[in-house]
Design a protein around this motif. Sequence first.
Motif, short mmCIF file in Angstrom:
data_model
loop_
_atom_site.label_atom_id
_atom_site.label_comp_id
_atom_site.label_asym_id
_atom_site.label_seq_id
_atom_site.Cartn_x
_atom_site.Cartn_y
_atom_site.Cartn_z
N ILE A 135 0.83 -1.21 0.00
CA ILE A 135 0.00 0.00 0.00
C ILE A 135 0.86 1.25 0.00
N ASP A 136 1.90 1.28 0.84
CA ASP A 136 2.76 2.46 0.94
C ASP A 136 3.67 2.62 -0.27
N ALA A 137 4.24 1.51 -0.74
CA ALA A 137 5.23 1.60 -1.81
C ALA A 137 4.60 1.69 -3.19
N LEU A 138 3.46 1.03 -3.40
CA LEU A 138 2.84 1.01 -4.73
C LEU A 138 1.44 1.63 -4.67
N SER A 139 0.46 0.85 -4.25
CA SER A 139 -0.91 1.33 -4.20
C SER A 139 -1.75 0.29 -3.48
N TRP A 140 -2.90 0.72 -2.98
CA TRP A 140 -3.83 -0.24 -2.36
C TRP A 140 -4.29 -1.28 -3.37
N ARG A 141 -4.22 -0.98 -4.65
CA ARG A 141 -4.70 -1.92 -5.67
C ARG A 141 -3.87 -3.20 -5.68
N TRP A 142 -2.63 -3.13 -5.24
CA TRP A 142 -1.74 -4.29 -5.32
C TRP A 142 -2.05 -5.36 -4.28
N ILE A 143 -2.82 -5.02 -3.26
CA ILE A 143 -3.22 -6.09 -2.32
C ILE A 143 -4.18 -7.05 -3.01
N PHE A 144 -4.85 -6.59 -4.05
CA PHE A 144 -5.73 -7.46 -4.84
C PHE A 144 -4.98 -8.11 -6.00
N PHE A 145 -4.11 -7.36 -6.66
CA PHE A 145 -3.35 -7.93 -7.79
C PHE A 145 -2.41 -9.05 -7.33
N LEU A 146 -1.97 -9.01 -6.07
CA LEU A 146 -1.06 -10.04 -5.56
C LEU A 146 -1.68 -11.43 -5.64
N ASN A 147 -3.01 -11.50 -5.66
CA ASN A 147 -3.67 -12.81 -5.72
C ASN A 147 -3.43 -13.53 -7.06
N VAL A 148 -3.09 -12.79 -8.10
CA VAL A 148 -2.95 -13.42 -9.42
C VAL A 148 -1.81 -14.43 -9.45
N PRO A 149 -0.55 -14.06 -9.08
CA PRO A 149 0.51 -15.09 -9.10
C PRO A 149 0.25 -16.22 -8.11
N LEU A 150 -0.36 -15.91 -6.97
CA LEU A 150 -0.69 -16.98 -6.02
C LEU A 150 -1.69 -17.95 -6.63
N ALA A 151 -2.69 -17.41 -7.33
CA ALA A 151 -3.71 -18.27 -7.95
C ALA A 151 -3.12 -19.15 -9.04
#
Length: 493
Positions: free
Chosen positions: A156-172
């Motif tokens: 959230i601090d380094a990039l954006s709040w959006r990346w807490i959702f985008f992180l699910n893609v490589p995990l999925a």
Amino acid sequence: MGTAAGRGTLLAAVLASGMVFLDSTVVNVALPHLGADLHATVADLQWTVNGYLLMLAAFVLLGGALGDRFGRRRVFLLGVVWFTAASVLCGLAQGTGWLIGARFLQGAGGALLTPGSLSVLQSSFHPDDRGRAIGMWSGLSGVSTALGPFLGGWLIDALSWRWIFFLNVPLAVLVLLAALRWVPESCDEDVSRTRAEGQGHRRFDVAGALLGALALGGITYALIDAPGRGIGAPAVWGAAAAGVVGGVAFVLLERRRGEAAMLPTVLFRSRLFSALNIFTVIVYAALNGFTFFLAVYLQNVLGWSALLTGIALLPMTVLLLVGSSRAGALSARIGPRLPLTVGPVVAAAGLLLLRGVSPGASYWRDVLPGVALFGLGLTLVVAPLTASVLAAVADRFAGVASGFNNAAARAGGLLAIAALPLLVGLSGSGYEQHGALTSAFRGAMLWCAGLLVVGAVLAVVLVHRPPRADRADQPADRSDGSPRSDRADRGAP
């Protein structure tokens, strides 16, 4: 456990659960950032959290039944894809309506994914290795929960709040590869007799799930919309009435369907089971209300970063990881009444300490003691509560009892986040105003502490040691007619 298939199946279940746990720990931390970015109101923030909780609470039992009937791996994979696609939509949101709609979709995916991650372990592993596999799943999932505040806050601090959702893609992607390669398919007729007895009665009760969603959704909408429209507005009363009617219709339908229902009402013949689930709603309402307000308050009033806010909540997670097994063992020895009485009181004391946190506060002196006390109290509650819920009913009801207790916890959080801003007078853009948010935060901590004290009183009056299975053919509790369960002897979920 010693095979590639065993390790791959465990990997898929752990990573899938990790996606859900990661989002659950960092979405509250992201609320101030996404609120400022999307110009959200308090109601928008409430629906951002509650849209997910509503779908999960209403449909998690149905998700488990779908897996039993149509194949656990198939439904698990569907849940992973659905959850991930909805996560991408959350990350791409250009407005609050978009984000809230995507969160509803994410909750529906979570309702398929959450029961599936554990059921594939239960149905795939040899009985001799099953306990070890589930233990490793629990421990590794706990690690992902603990890492959530660090990773999410940094993103959230380094990039954006959006990346807490985008992180699910490589995990999925990793989950799908592992599941397609190693997880075997299973459905209700393929599991062992014990498993079948535990969950064989779960049915494909779509009408029940929809009525449950209507009940929760109507009441939630009324609570969230009341500050903006006014308590007397027709839309508020109409939503509340729809919720009440939906709840009554749900109870009547489930009673009529008997054991073919999604939620067999025979379970509530056990007064202990009923009391423990009311207790669950109360405690998890306090937990979710606390985390919702604290995360926003620390950032918008104290000026803390998202990472520091996430770290501030970390002691609670660490205490749960370290102490839950010990609390469960203590409850097995002395019974659940004392832990379920003392735990809420200790947690309430932590919330009362946090009421005094003000600008310029020190983490070590002002925030940590309250968070640690709350975490200690919660640690005394979680494992004894889960074990007691399962021990209060016959073994053949273990699956639906666990699922309903999970739904009760989600419903408690849902109703707390809907009601607390109304009770403390926070609406519109008040969460961005220091004075309004400070007053609301202190009022919310007082309400949550009061809920916990009510829970402690309930435990003193209604909770007792689940009956022991000295003879399997005897009833569990002659006073309420519930069947005897040998789970009380084992003292474990």
